[in-house]
Design a protein around this motif. Sequence first.
Motif, PDB file in Angstrom:
ATOM      1  N   ALA A 102      -5.962  -1.498   5.414  1.00  0.00           N
ATOM      2  CA  ALA A 102      -6.415  -0.160   5.791  1.00  0.00           C
ATOM      3  C   ALA A 102      -7.908   0.010   5.563  1.00  0.00           C
ATOM      4  O   ALA A 102      -8.595   0.681   6.348  1.00  0.00           O
ATOM      5  N   THR A 103      -8.434  -0.595   4.512  1.00  0.00           N
ATOM      6  CA  THR A 103      -9.857  -0.478   4.209  1.00  0.00           C
ATOM      7  C   THR A 103     -10.712  -1.006   5.358  1.00  0.00           C
ATOM      8  O   THR A 103     -11.728  -0.409   5.722  1.00  0.00           O
ATOM      9  N   THR A 104     -10.288  -2.112   5.937  1.00  0.00           N
ATOM     10  CA  THR A 104     -11.100  -2.739   6.993  1.00  0.00           C
ATOM     11  C   THR A 104     -10.704  -2.280   8.392  1.00  0.00           C
ATOM     12  O   THR A 104     -11.564  -2.164   9.273  1.00  0.00           O
ATOM     13  N   GLN A 105      -9.413  -1.978   8.604  1.00  0.00           N
ATOM     14  CA  GLN A 105      -8.942  -1.683   9.954  1.00  0.00           C
ATOM     15  C   GLN A 105      -8.765  -0.201  10.237  1.00  0.00           C
ATOM     16  O   GLN A 105      -8.939   0.234  11.383  1.00  0.00           O
ATOM     17  N   GLU A 106      -8.408   0.577   9.238  1.00  0.00           N
ATOM     18  CA  GLU A 106      -8.138   2.007   9.432  1.00  0.00           C
ATOM     19  C   GLU A 106      -8.752   2.809   8.281  1.00  0.00           C
ATOM     20  O   GLU A 106      -8.051   3.358   7.435  1.00  0.00           O
ATOM     21  N   PRO A 107     -10.089   2.900   8.235  1.00  0.00           N
ATOM     22  CA  PRO A 107     -10.735   3.583   7.103  1.00  0.00           C
ATOM     23  C   PRO A 107     -10.353   5.058   6.986  1.00  0.00           C
ATOM     24  O   PRO A 107     -10.327   5.595   5.873  1.00  0.00           O
ATOM     25  N   ALA A 108     -10.055   5.717   8.093  1.00  0.00           N
ATOM     26  CA  ALA A 108      -9.650   7.132   8.019  1.00  0.00           C
ATOM     27  C   ALA A 108      -8.314   7.264   7.305  1.00  0.00           C
ATOM     28  O   ALA A 108      -8.116   8.179   6.489  1.00  0.00           O
ATOM     29  N   LEU A 109      -7.398   6.354   7.614  1.00  0.00           N
ATOM     30  CA  LEU A 109      -6.117   6.343   6.906  1.00  0.00           C
ATOM     31  C   LEU A 109      -6.326   6.049   5.434  1.00  0.00           C
ATOM     32  O   LEU A 109      -5.731   6.700   4.564  1.00  0.00           O
ATOM     33  N   MET A 110      -7.167   5.069   5.140  1.00  0.00           N
ATOM     34  CA  MET A 110      -7.409   4.696   3.750  1.00  0.00           C
ATOM     35  C   MET A 110      -7.995   5.861   2.968  1.00  0.00           C
ATOM     36  O   MET A 110      -7.662   6.064   1.785  1.00  0.00           O
ATOM     37  N   ALA A 111      -8.848   6.644   3.593  1.00  0.00           N
ATOM     38  CA  ALA A 111      -9.449   7.789   2.911  1.00  0.00           C
ATOM     39  C   ALA A 111      -8.407   8.834   2.537  1.00  0.00           C
ATOM     40  O   ALA A 111      -8.555   9.545   1.531  1.00  0.00           O
ATOM     41  N   ALA A 112      -7.337   8.919   3.341  1.00  0.00           N
ATOM     42  CA  ALA A 112      -6.290   9.905   3.076  1.00  0.00           C
ATOM     43  C   ALA A 112      -5.209   9.372   2.142  1.00  0.00           C
ATOM     44  O   ALA A 112      -4.478  10.137   1.517  1.00  0.00           O
ATOM     45  N   LEU A 113      -5.136   8.049   2.004  1.00  0.00           N
ATOM     46  CA  LEU A 113      -4.011   7.412   1.340  1.00  0.00           C
ATOM     47  C   LEU A 113      -4.033   7.620  -0.177  1.00  0.00           C
ATOM     48  O   LEU A 113      -5.021   7.339  -0.848  1.00  0.00           O
ATOM     49  N   ASP A 114      -2.916   8.110  -0.693  1.00  0.00           N
ATOM     50  CA  ASP A 114      -2.673   8.201  -2.135  1.00  0.00           C
ATOM     51  C   ASP A 114      -1.415   7.393  -2.406  1.00  0.00           C
ATOM     52  O   ASP A 114      -0.304   7.893  -2.307  1.00  0.00           O
ATOM     53  N   TYR A 115      -1.595   6.115  -2.723  1.00  0.00           N
ATOM     54  CA  TYR A 115      -0.504   5.158  -2.794  1.00  0.00           C
ATOM     55  C   TYR A 115      -0.090   4.962  -4.249  1.00  0.00           C
ATOM     56  O   TYR A 115      -0.882   4.548  -5.082  1.00  0.00           O
ATOM     57  N   ARG A 116       1.166   5.253  -4.558  1.00  0.00           N
ATOM     58  CA  ARG A 116       1.697   5.073  -5.915  1.00  0.00           C
ATOM     59  C   ARG A 116       2.828   4.044  -5.882  1.00  0.00           C
ATOM     60  O   ARG A 116       3.479   3.857  -4.859  1.00  0.00           O
ATOM     61  N   GLN A 117       3.089   3.424  -7.038  1.00  0.00           N
ATOM     62  CA  GLN A 117       4.120   2.398  -7.138  1.00  0.00           C
ATOM     63  C   GLN A 117       5.060   2.706  -8.300  1.00  0.00           C
ATOM     64  O   GLN A 117       4.643   3.222  -9.333  1.00  0.00           O
ATOM     65  N   ALA A 118       6.326   2.365  -8.110  1.00  0.00           N
ATOM     66  CA  ALA A 118       7.320   2.428  -9.176  1.00  0.00           C
ATOM     67  C   ALA A 118       8.083   1.116  -9.172  1.00  0.00           C
ATOM     68  O   ALA A 118       8.409   0.585  -8.113  1.00  0.00           O
ATOM     69  N   ASP A 119       8.354   0.578 -10.347  1.00  0.00           N
ATOM     70  CA  ASP A 119       9.061  -0.694 -10.427  1.00  0.00           C
ATOM     71  C   ASP A 119      10.394  -0.481 -11.135  1.00  0.00           C
ATOM     72  O   ASP A 119      10.723   0.632 -11.570  1.00  0.00           O
ATOM     73  N   ILE A 120      11.162  -1.545 -11.277  1.00  0.00           N
ATOM     74  CA  ILE A 120      12.485  -1.446 -11.889  1.00  0.00           C
ATOM     75  C   ILE A 120      12.521  -2.149 -13.237  1.00  0.00           C
ATOM     76  O   ILE A 120      13.561  -2.563 -13.710  1.00  0.00           O
ATOM     77  N   LYS A 121      11.372  -2.261 -13.876  1.00  0.00           N
ATOM     78  CA  LYS A 121      11.305  -2.983 -15.148  1.00  0.00           C
ATOM     79  C   LYS A 121      12.144  -2.340 -16.239  1.00  0.00           C
ATOM     80  O   LYS A 121      12.620  -3.012 -17.150  1.00  0.00           O
ATOM     81  N   THR A 122      12.322  -1.031 -16.166  1.00  0.00           N
ATOM     82  CA  THR A 122      13.112  -0.374 -17.206  1.00  0.00           C
ATOM     83  C   THR A 122      14.443   0.125 -16.660  1.00  0.00           C
ATOM     84  O   THR A 122      15.061   1.000 -17.236  1.00  0.00           O
ATOM     85  N   GLY A 123      14.869  -0.420 -15.541  1.00  0.00           N
ATOM     86  CA  GLY A 123      16.145  -0.013 -14.978  1.00  0.00           C
ATOM     87  C   GLY A 123      15.990   0.926 -13.805  1.00  0.00           C
ATOM     88  O   GLY A 123      14.897   1.327 -13.433  1.00  0.00           O
ATOM     89  N   GLN A 124      17.112   1.296 -13.215  1.00  0.00           N
ATOM     90  CA  GLN A 124      17.087   2.047 -11.965  1.00  0.00           C
ATOM     91  C   GLN A 124      16.419   3.409 -12.090  1.00  0.00           C
ATOM     92  O   GLN A 124      15.796   3.884 -11.147  1.00  0.00           O
ATOM     93  N   ASP A 125      16.518   4.062 -13.243  1.00  0.00           N
ATOM     94  CA  ASP A 125      15.954   5.402 -13.369  1.00  0.00           C
ATOM     95  C   ASP A 125      14.455   5.426 -13.088  1.00  0.00           C
ATOM     96  O   ASP A 125      13.914   6.427 -12.635  1.00  0.00           O
ATOM     97  N   ALA A 126      13.774   4.303 -13.361  1.00  0.00           N
ATOM     98  CA  ALA A 126      12.337   4.244 -13.122  1.00  0.00           C
ATOM     99  C   ALA A 126      12.000   4.355 -11.644  1.00  0.00           C
ATOM    100  O   ALA A 126      10.886   4.707 -11.273  1.00  0.00           O
TER     101      ALA A 126
END
Length: 370
Positions: A102-126
Amino acid sequence: MQVSSLQQLIAERILRDGPISFADYMRMALYEPGYGYYVTGEAKMGWEGDYFTSTDLADLFAHCMGRQVKKMWELLGQPARLGVLEQGAGRGDLAQQLQQWATTQEPALMAALDYRQADIKTGQDALVTVDDDTFAPAIILSNELVDAFPVHVVEKQGDTLYEVAVTIANGRLAETLVEMSDSTLSDYLESFKVPWRTFPDGWRAEINLDALAWMERTCQILTGPNPKRKRHGFILAIDYGDVAGKLYSSERRYGTLSSYYKHQITDRPLVRPGEQDITAHVNFTALIQVGRQQGLRLHALTTQGQWLRDNGIDDELDQIRQRDFSALDTDRGSNQGQTALLQWYNLRQRASALTDPMGMGNFKVLIMKR
């Protein structure tokens, strides 16, 4: 036989409480704090682990996901802030590769993007924890997540559906059939009109009740706590599986349960608990049904191969061929040309693995919207 600490823990529970459901065993094998496969040690995915995912093969997968996110952003009216929540993010490769694209191909999208991550390291509730009350994701996506939820296993004998439980026999973990304490599992099959009574004895199937709870909570994250304030957005889930009618058929007699250890598929889930992955195919009909109950509509259900083509994988390959491998046309006989040829074949082979209808290309891509 060497007994691991987790095996001992499971055995102690069985000796104390009696046989446990396969779902309880799988939960301990994958998520038991301090012991489970997903909650200890280094990430098990990748070429040096037990299995690989689409992001291990090529950045092309993440680039297609980026183009999909861009389409969704446009359908939402290109808001100035686009919250994206990736569940089961693992090492974060998809997030990193998508944002680099997105940084190189779609900078307008990247400017709007608020990308968060969740993993399963502590089980499904995470998976469904959003710590920031101001974060309201408009897109929630996952790749090979739901198949990792613990499943119940049932077996048909005569006119009765039994649950497969785990017990101790001759000092080892072993299967046993037990009568079900209630009708939850049979009701599940009945809700999808599965004619299991007509199937041959020994027919088995997996039932993923956690997937229902996950889909319900994920929909609620998307729609928000205030029913009067209608939020719009998308849920995208990629996994191997099928619709209920194909997943629960007489031809699929032994179910879909698989274990992965050092890139080898095995049918022995009771060995090496905590040291190997255990998965089962996803019932996409169930996810769609729960999504509709939560007010979402089906936007698409397709294969990964078709989804990648719809999101430009072939066009990107053509562009890479013209940009980076021109020596194939002008100087193929030279050392530079031969090196370029090998590199091009490698990339094309990786792309082919992503779209192969006999492999990853047959993964299902579910998109629901509100």
